[in-house]
Design an enzyme around this catalytic site. Sequence first.
Site, mmCIF file in Angstrom:
data_model
loop_
_atom_site.group_PDB
_atom_site.id
_atom_site.type_symbol
_atom_site.label_atom_id
_atom_site.label_comp_id
_atom_site.label_asym_id
_atom_site.label_seq_id
_atom_site.Cartn_x
_atom_site.Cartn_y
_atom_site.Cartn_z
ATOM 1 N N SER A 133 0.857 -1.295 0.116
ATOM 2 C CA SER A 133 0.030 -0.130 -0.114
ATOM 3 C C SER A 133 0.993 1.318 -0.091
ATOM 4 O O SER A 133 0.477 2.403 -0.525
ATOM 5 C CB SER A 133 -0.839 0.124 1.263
ATOM 6 O OG SER A 133 0.012 -0.229 2.684
ATOM 7 N N ASN A 138 3.785 -5.530 5.506
ATOM 8 C CA ASN A 138 2.565 -6.182 6.036
ATOM 9 C C ASN A 138 2.993 -7.432 6.960
ATOM 10 O O ASN A 138 2.314 -7.903 7.674
ATOM 11 C CB ASN A 138 1.516 -6.537 4.960
ATOM 12 C CG ASN A 138 1.087 -5.187 4.558
ATOM 13 O OD1 ASN A 138 0.625 -4.467 5.197
ATOM 14 N ND2 ASN A 138 1.043 -4.930 3.166
ATOM 15 N N GLY A 153 -1.947 -4.270 0.730
ATOM 16 C CA GLY A 153 -2.254 -5.449 1.501
ATOM 17 C C GLY A 153 -1.155 -6.578 1.322
ATOM 18 O O GLY A 153 -1.214 -7.592 1.943
ATOM 19 N N HIS A 183 0.247 4.798 6.921
ATOM 20 C CA HIS A 183 0.113 5.518 5.457
ATOM 21 C C HIS A 183 0.452 6.988 5.314
ATOM 22 O O HIS A 183 -0.162 7.762 6.001
ATOM 23 C CB HIS A 183 -1.172 5.132 4.733
ATOM 24 C CG HIS A 183 -1.431 3.385 4.829
ATOM 25 N ND1 HIS A 183 -2.099 3.093 5.711
ATOM 26 C CD2 HIS A 183 -0.800 2.574 4.133
ATOM 27 C CE1 HIS A 183 -2.171 1.668 5.261
ATOM 28 N NE2 HIS A 183 -1.381 1.301 4.237
ATOM 29 N N ASP A 226 -4.473 6.561 10.228
ATOM 30 C CA ASP A 226 -4.038 5.319 10.931
ATOM 31 C C ASP A 226 -2.594 5.398 11.260
ATOM 32 O O ASP A 226 -2.208 4.416 12.014
ATOM 33 C CB ASP A 226 -4.348 4.321 9.716
ATOM 34 C CG ASP A 226 -3.417 4.488 8.611
ATOM 35 O OD1 ASP A 226 -2.580 5.152 8.553
ATOM 36 O OD2 ASP A 226 -3.677 3.673 7.350
#
Length: 203
Positions: free
Chosen positions: A32, A97, A68, A181, A178
Site C-alpha cells: 500500500s 505487512n 495489503g 500510511h 492510521d
Amino acid sequence: MVRSIFIKLLVWGCLVLALPASAASVLVFGDSLSAAYGLNNPQQGWVSLLADHLEPKGHTVINASVSGETTRGGLSRLPALLDRYQPDFLVLELGGNDGLQGLDLNGIQERLQAMIDLAHQANTEVILLGIRIPPNYGPRYTEPFFALFGDLAAANDLVYLPFMLEGVAEDPDLMQSDGIHPTAAAQPLILQNVLDILPATLR
C-alpha cells in the site's frame, strides 16, 4: 530522390540523438505504501511522481504494487511479472505487512531473498526499499525486522534505501489517521528519498 533520402536520414539521425543513452524499464513491486493507499488520486502517489520524473528521460515505470501485499503473495506474483515486463530494474518494497502481522523473520527474509534471486535470474537489477514498523511488538522484533533489509542488501550488493519514510513517519502531519500510511503531501518527500539512491543510469 537523393534530396528526399538525405532529409529522411537527417530526421532519423535527429531522432536517434534525441533518445536517452540507456532507456530502462522500472517495475515497482510493493504494498500500500507504493499503491497510493488512501489518496484521493492515485496520480498523487510517489510511484506516479517517479514516472513523471523518469518517463521524459525515456524510461518506463510500471507499478505492480497491491495494497495489503505480503512477501508470500509477492513471491507468487513476481515470476509472471518478470516474464511479462522483463524490467531492467525491480524496486522491491515488500515486508511491511508481514511485520505488522508479526510473521517469522526468517521466513520474511527467505521470501525476499527468493524474489531477489528471481530478479537476478531474469537479469533485473534490484533496488531494495526498507521499512520500519510501529513498536507494538517491542524492540526484540522490530529491530531485527528493520535490520533484515540491510542484511539482504549487503549480502546481494543491492542499491538500498534503509527507510523509505525517512523524514515522513516522524511527522504526524504527513501521516494519515492510521499512523501507517503517508498523506499526499508526503509523497514528494518519499520520491526524493528514492531518487537519492537511484542508479546513475536512471538519474
